[in-house]
Design a protein around this motif. Sequence first.
Motif, PDB file in Angstrom:
ATOM      1  N   ALA A 193       0.823  -1.212   0.000  1.00  0.00           N
ATOM      2  CA  ALA A 193       0.000   0.000   0.000  1.00  0.00           C
ATOM      3  C   ALA A 193       0.857   1.261   0.000  1.00  0.00           C
ATOM      4  CB  ALA A 193      -0.937  -0.006   1.210  1.00  0.00           C
ATOM      5  N   LEU A 194       1.952   1.252   0.739  1.00  0.00           N
ATOM      6  CA  LEU A 194       2.831   2.416   0.792  1.00  0.00           C
ATOM      7  C   LEU A 194       3.408   2.744  -0.582  1.00  0.00           C
ATOM      8  CD1 LEU A 194       4.752   1.878   4.150  1.00  0.00           C
ATOM      9  CD2 LEU A 194       3.590   3.982   3.477  1.00  0.00           C
ATOM     10  N   VAL A 195       3.907   1.715  -1.256  1.00  0.00           N
ATOM     11  CA  VAL A 195       4.483   1.938  -2.583  1.00  0.00           C
ATOM     12  C   VAL A 195       3.408   2.393  -3.568  1.00  0.00           C
ATOM     13  CG1 VAL A 195       5.739   0.856  -4.480  1.00  0.00           C
ATOM     14  CG2 VAL A 195       6.324   0.277  -2.131  1.00  0.00           C
ATOM     15  N   LEU A 196       2.216   1.801  -3.465  1.00  0.00           N
ATOM     16  CA  LEU A 196       1.094   2.238  -4.305  1.00  0.00           C
ATOM     17  C   LEU A 196       0.775   3.710  -4.062  1.00  0.00           C
ATOM     18  CD1 LEU A 196      -1.594  -0.615  -4.262  1.00  0.00           C
ATOM     19  CD2 LEU A 196      -0.540   0.400  -6.277  1.00  0.00           C
ATOM     20  N   ASN A 197       0.775   4.111  -2.811  1.00  0.00           N
ATOM     21  CA  ASN A 197       0.432   5.492  -2.467  1.00  0.00           C
ATOM     22  C   ASN A 197       1.447   6.493  -3.011  1.00  0.00           C
ATOM     23  OD1 ASN A 197      -1.838   4.640  -1.179  1.00  0.00           O
ATOM     24  ND2 ASN A 197      -1.085   4.947   0.893  1.00  0.00           N
ATOM     25  N   VAL A 198       2.728   6.122  -2.976  1.00  0.00           N
ATOM     26  CA  VAL A 198       3.749   7.013  -3.530  1.00  0.00           C
ATOM     27  C   VAL A 198       3.505   7.225  -5.020  1.00  0.00           C
ATOM     28  CG1 VAL A 198       6.201   7.280  -4.028  1.00  0.00           C
ATOM     29  CG2 VAL A 198       5.484   6.410  -1.817  1.00  0.00           C
ATOM     30  N   GLY A 199       3.202   6.145  -5.735  1.00  0.00           N
ATOM     31  CA  GLY A 199       2.952   6.272  -7.162  1.00  0.00           C
ATOM     32  C   GLY A 199       1.663   7.005  -7.467  1.00  0.00           C
ATOM     33  N   THR A 200       0.601   6.676  -6.751  1.00  0.00           N
ATOM     34  CA  THR A 200      -0.702   7.306  -7.013  1.00  0.00           C
ATOM     35  C   THR A 200      -0.689   8.784  -6.642  1.00  0.00           C
ATOM     36  OG1 THR A 200      -1.694   5.175  -6.426  1.00  0.00           O
ATOM     37  CG2 THR A 200      -3.187   7.021  -6.687  1.00  0.00           C
ATOM     38  N   ALA A 201       0.131   9.172  -5.662  1.00  0.00           N
ATOM     39  CA  ALA A 201       0.183  10.578  -5.243  1.00  0.00           C
ATOM     40  C   ALA A 201       0.685  11.495  -6.345  1.00  0.00           C
ATOM     41  CB  ALA A 201       1.057  10.726  -4.004  1.00  0.00           C
ATOM     42  N   THR A 202       1.375  10.954  -7.352  1.00  0.00           N
ATOM     43  CA  THR A 202       1.813  11.804  -8.462  1.00  0.00           C
ATOM     44  C   THR A 202       0.622  12.341  -9.250  1.00  0.00           C
ATOM     45  OG1 THR A 202       2.048   9.851  -9.896  1.00  0.00           O
ATOM     46  CG2 THR A 202       4.015  10.601  -8.720  1.00  0.00           C
ATOM     47  N   LEU A 203      -0.526  11.644  -9.169  1.00  0.00           N
ATOM     48  CA  LEU A 203      -1.725  12.090  -9.895  1.00  0.00           C
ATOM     49  C   LEU A 203      -2.462  13.204  -9.155  1.00  0.00           C
ATOM     50  CD1 LEU A 203      -3.112   8.589 -10.988  1.00  0.00           C
ATOM     51  CD2 LEU A 203      -1.696  10.169 -12.323  1.00  0.00           C
ATOM     52  N   ALA A 204      -2.052  13.483  -7.915  1.00  0.00           N
ATOM     53  CA  ALA A 204      -2.735  14.524  -7.143  1.00  0.00           C
ATOM     54  C   ALA A 204      -2.642  15.881  -7.816  1.00  0.00           C
ATOM     55  CB  ALA A 204      -2.150  14.598  -5.731  1.00  0.00           C
ATOM     56  N   THR A 205      -1.622  16.072  -8.638  1.00  0.00           N
ATOM     57  CA  THR A 205      -1.468  17.356  -9.325  1.00  0.00           C
ATOM     58  C   THR A 205      -2.651  17.681 -10.228  1.00  0.00           C
ATOM     59  OG1 THR A 205      -0.016  18.612 -10.798  1.00  0.00           O
ATOM     60  CG2 THR A 205      -0.186  16.263 -11.215  1.00  0.00           C
ATOM     61  N   PHE A 206      -3.319  16.651 -10.778  1.00  0.00           N
ATOM     62  CA  PHE A 206      -4.451  16.897 -11.669  1.00  0.00           C
ATOM     63  C   PHE A 206      -5.684  17.392 -10.909  1.00  0.00           C
ATOM     64  CE2 PHE A 206      -1.919  13.659 -13.919  1.00  0.00           C
ATOM     65  CZ  PHE A 206      -1.637  14.370 -15.071  1.00  0.00           C
ATOM     66  N   GLY A 207      -5.669  17.229  -9.591  1.00  0.00           N
ATOM     67  CA  GLY A 207      -6.767  17.738  -8.782  1.00  0.00           C
ATOM     68  C   GLY A 207      -6.358  18.893  -7.896  1.00  0.00           C
ATOM     69  N   GLY A 208      -5.193  19.473  -8.175  1.00  0.00           N
ATOM     70  CA  GLY A 208      -4.721  20.603  -7.374  1.00  0.00           C
ATOM     71  C   GLY A 208      -4.166  20.194  -6.035  1.00  0.00           C
ATOM     72  N   ILE A 216       6.576  16.497 -12.854  1.00  0.00           N
ATOM     73  CA  ILE A 216       6.462  15.582 -13.992  1.00  0.00           C
ATOM     74  C   ILE A 216       5.584  16.179 -15.084  1.00  0.00           C
ATOM     75  CG2 ILE A 216       5.651  13.301 -14.711  1.00  0.00           C
ATOM     76  CD1 ILE A 216       6.437  12.290 -11.922  1.00  0.00           C
ATOM     77  N   THR A 217       4.428  16.696 -14.707  1.00  0.00           N
ATOM     78  CA  THR A 217       3.522  17.273 -15.708  1.00  0.00           C
ATOM     79  C   THR A 217       4.099  18.557 -16.315  1.00  0.00           C
ATOM     80  OG1 THR A 217       2.309  18.395 -13.916  1.00  0.00           O
ATOM     81  CG2 THR A 217       1.434  16.296 -14.708  1.00  0.00           C
ATOM     82  N   THR A 218       4.792  19.355 -15.488  1.00  0.00           N
ATOM     83  CA  THR A 218       5.435  20.557 -16.015  1.00  0.00           C
ATOM     84  C   THR A 218       6.505  20.197 -17.031  1.00  0.00           C
ATOM     85  OG1 THR A 218       5.031  21.761 -13.953  1.00  0.00           O
ATOM     86  CG2 THR A 218       6.738  22.632 -15.413  1.00  0.00           C
ATOM     87  N   GLY A 219       7.290  19.173 -16.714  1.00  0.00           N
ATOM     88  CA  GLY A 219       8.337  18.731 -17.629  1.00  0.00           C
ATOM     89  C   GLY A 219       7.775  18.206 -18.933  1.00  0.00           C
ATOM     90  N   ILE A 220       6.636  17.508 -18.865  1.00  0.00           N
ATOM     91  CA  ILE A 220       6.028  16.960 -20.077  1.00  0.00           C
ATOM     92  C   ILE A 220       5.401  18.056 -20.927  1.00  0.00           C
ATOM     93  CG2 ILE A 220       4.190  15.464 -20.951  1.00  0.00           C
ATOM     94  CD1 ILE A 220       4.686  13.638 -18.544  1.00  0.00           C
ATOM     95  N   THR A 221       4.590  18.914 -20.272  1.00  0.00           N
ATOM     96  CA  THR A 221       3.857  19.929 -21.043  1.00  0.00           C
ATOM     97  C   THR A 221       4.778  20.998 -21.630  1.00  0.00           C
ATOM     98  OG1 THR A 221       3.419  21.142 -18.986  1.00  0.00           O
ATOM     99  CG2 THR A 221       1.724  19.603 -19.748  1.00  0.00           C
ATOM    100  N   SER A 222       5.846  21.345 -20.893  1.00  0.00           N
ATOM    101  CA  SER A 222       6.762  22.369 -21.393  1.00  0.00           C
ATOM    102  C   SER A 222       7.960  21.776 -22.123  1.00  0.00           C
ATOM    103  CB  SER A 222       7.256  23.245 -20.236  1.00  0.00           C
ATOM    104  OG  SER A 222       8.001  22.468 -19.309  1.00  0.00           O
ATOM    105  N   GLN A 223       8.013  20.433 -22.172  1.00  0.00           N
ATOM    106  CA  GLN A 223       9.107  19.721 -22.846  1.00  0.00           C
ATOM    107  C   GLN A 223      10.467  20.133 -22.273  1.00  0.00           C
ATOM    108  OE1 GLN A 223       8.571  20.335 -27.080  1.00  0.00           O
ATOM    109  NE2 GLN A 223       6.910  18.840 -27.185  1.00  0.00           N
ATOM    110  N   ARG A 224      10.535  20.174 -20.948  1.00  0.00           N
ATOM    111  CA  ARG A 224      11.793  20.481 -20.258  1.00  0.00           C
ATOM    112  C   ARG A 224      12.275  19.205 -19.575  1.00  0.00           C
ATOM    113  NH1 ARG A 224      10.482  24.301 -22.931  1.00  0.00           N
ATOM    114  NH2 ARG A 224      11.121  26.486 -22.579  1.00  0.00           N
ATOM    115  N   MET A 225      13.262  18.560 -20.200  1.00  0.00           N
ATOM    116  CA  MET A 225      13.752  17.275 -19.721  1.00  0.00           C
ATOM    117  C   MET A 225      14.312  17.328 -18.294  1.00  0.00           C
ATOM    118  SD  MET A 225      13.871  14.124 -20.404  1.00  0.00           S
ATOM    119  CE  MET A 225      13.434  14.197 -22.143  1.00  0.00           C
ATOM    120  N   PRO A 226      15.082  18.343 -17.896  1.00  0.00           N
ATOM    121  CA  PRO A 226      15.591  18.362 -16.515  1.00  0.00           C
ATOM    122  C   PRO A 226      14.482  18.337 -15.470  1.00  0.00           C
ATOM    123  CG  PRO A 226      16.798  19.922 -17.870  1.00  0.00           C
ATOM    124  CD  PRO A 226      15.649  19.446 -18.702  1.00  0.00           C
TER     125      PRO A 226
END
Length: 262
Positions: A193-208, A216-226
Amino acid sequence: MEGEAGTRAPGPSAAPKRRITWQKLTFLPLALALLLLATWLWFRQAELDFVSESALSDGQVSKLLWQHIRLTVISTFFVLIIAIPLGILLTRRAFRKATPVAMAFANMGQATPAIGLLALLVIWLGTGQRAALIGITVYAVLPVLSNTIAGLKANDPTLLEAARGIGMSPMGVLTRVELPLAVPLILAGVRTALVLNVGTATLATFGGGGGLGVLITTGITSQRMPVLVLGSILTIALALLVDWLASLAELLLRPHGLETGT
């Protein structure tokens, strides 16, 4: 033939192959340190433009990392106070018939795509960490609940009868016999459950809800690899660290009698 059968008798002898050991636990911190060192060395020579610098400056990284840890810890706390008592309740005779219904709801919570569940919660509750926490919690209840039920059901009935025979109350049997014997399986569920929560928490950005998913989303949308690499590496490192801490707890809290198979 009888001698050969005796040497191959099933029992706890097979368990040590899958058992967590101190030797295994020393490898992960070294690998994690090397991963973070390699990331730091790569960042030293990486060229950051204005967009990348603004995404990583003013303590943004530490703030998002702390938000991610907070989401993980709080959601795991709620998973524990929901799943473990519910698992205990469903193994009592009066509530066993409700087990399939509870497991169906838990399976449904994890079978639902996490992003879809979060979207529904945002529509219902609005943006913020509250919707994210509920979504993460619902998604991680299943492993702890199923392992709690499995661990309690796997207890030897003769041990439970012996405990009752010496005059122990039902609560005493539960707290002093059943739960200690079920600890390894329960801890394995908590670790998952702990490992699942760490991964799922990355989706919290879509709900503010914040967290490392913002990088991760900033890097993808702005195409900034660093920015993308830093968010991904920190998420991986946090998941590995959480898994290591849970493994350490599993080793320390395991009843000593189970290590020898007696």
